[in-house]
Structures are given as C-alpha cells and as structure tokens.
Design a protein around this motif. Sequence first.
Motif: not given
Length: 308
Positions: A172-187, A290-300
């Motif tokens: 699928t191209g999905f990558r799972f792993g530690a969160a990348p830097e950045g992002g905005k706190a969101t609820t 920033e063009g870096k790989p976006m990783t997903f959190a393990p799980g659904q």
Amino acid sequence: MAVLTALAVGCTTGGGSDDGSRPGERASASESSEPGGSGPVLAVKIDNVRPARPQTGLDAADVVYVEQVEGGLSRLMAVYATRLPSVVGPVRSARETDLELLRQFDRPTLAYSGAQSKLQPLIDSAPLVAVPPGKAPSGAYFRSRDRVAPHNLYLRPEALKTEPQAGGLASTGFRFGAAPEGGKATTERKVRFPAAGFTFTWSAEPKKWLVTMDGTAARTAEGKRLAASTVVVQYVTVRDSRFHDRWGNVSPFSETVGGGKAVVLRDGRAYDARWERPSAEDGTEFTTAEGKPMTFAPGQVWVVFAKA
C-alpha cells in the motif's frame, strides 16, 4: 443482537441489492465455487447508512476506507490482513472505485453483495478474487432476521478459506513508525460528504481517534467504540462514473491514482501531507509538508476519500 440471532437461525433469503443485480439471489447459493489463489488481504464492502449500524467486525480491520456513493452517502471497505473476525457486515455492493483502489494489493479477495450488470465484467477481469453470494462457499453468507433487507447480509470470513497475511499492507505504501516532527495539536477533525458526516475525536486514554458518524458515536455490535490509531483525510477528485444505481442515481468515482493533499491524524496531532500514487499498480506514498516520509501509528487506519 442482530448477528447473534442470525447465527442461531442460520441462512435466510430475501431482499434485493441497491445495484440492480439479481434481487432474488440467495445469500448462500447451492451452485457455488471455492475461491482460489487469493492474496494476502480480504476486502469486504460494508453498508454505512443508519439502518446498517452498528456494524459487525469493523474493529478487527487493519484499514477502513470511506468512499462516497450515490446520493452523497458513504460506504466502507474493510481490509483484513492480520486477523479475521468471526462475522462481518452488513455486506453491500461493489463500486468502480473499489477496483482501482484494490489494484495496490496483490490479488486481494473481495467480498461484496453484488454489482450492477454493466460493472460486473470489470470486476470479473480485475486482478482480484471476487466472492459475492453465488461464488462463495455454502454458508459463507447469511441473512439476519433482526434487520430488513438489504441491510441484513453478513459474511463468515473463515468460510472463504482466505489466508490474510501480516505483510499484506506492504504494497500500500503505508509506513508505520514513530511520529515525524511537526504537526499541530488537534482534538477533533470533521469531514463532510454531501449526505454524510464524520468526526474523529482524539482520546488520550486509549490514544486513538474515536469515530462519530452522522452525529452519533460509532460502535460495534457489541457496544465498543470504533477508534482508529491513524486517520487519513485524502483529498481526491470525485467525479461521475459511467454507472448508476437501479433508481438512476449516478455512482461517484473517487480517483485514487494521481496525487494531492492529505491530512494525517495521529497521536493527537494533525499533519499536512501529500499523497502520490503514479499508477493503479503502485501503492500510495504519503509525505510530510517537508517532503519526508509520513509515518502512521501502529494500529487501525481509517482513510477517508474527501472531495478535493
């Protein structure tokens, strides 16, 4: 409970589909054939209108895709790669969007209730194993007496004799792993279809995004909240297809080949991202701003195809 009662009474018949295909077809046909050569995942089309809720088996899926169908409503496709639930449903009909989307898997098995006659040849020629009622082994599908057709068709996945594999998502191209830097706190993140709405709310205790559909907390048939470790809002072109339902409503087609913007929710943060899928045979690559790989959190993972 619908599924428990259905299991007790066994297979029943009745009700048509929304696609105009064999409205009197039995849930378990006597002239069925065993699927063979299936790949590492099982994909099941799941009903998602109010009379179909709560669904069964969604919480066991590795990926839940959300796509727009006729009338601006939504339908789900649950993909199983690591484990199979005992029952999944309600099962509904396939769409053209599914065929392009599933090309990124290696010969997946597709379980669905049927398809309109002009679409069926495309399903037959697609690189997948199609197992609607009539092609599935006897007893794979059954109808619950606790719901009205067409929202009462369920599947026993083990009867299909598929063998999902833990590495089934690799293509699928999905990558799972530690969160990348950045992002905005969101609820919270809302996504609107013309006639459907989704809200994903971060919950720190299970460290997941709780799913709300059409203003109501989404739950399993057992009462458990549906929750995703990662939510992808993938902005795609949604256009009219060549097909329509039995009432003449045109079926939307969500283009999952190409590229565009996305928002990825994980660990209580929202990441602006971009998706790229050069061809139907390729997986979908996600990168950060920033063009870096976006990783997903393990799980659904839930992937919502929103209109760009």
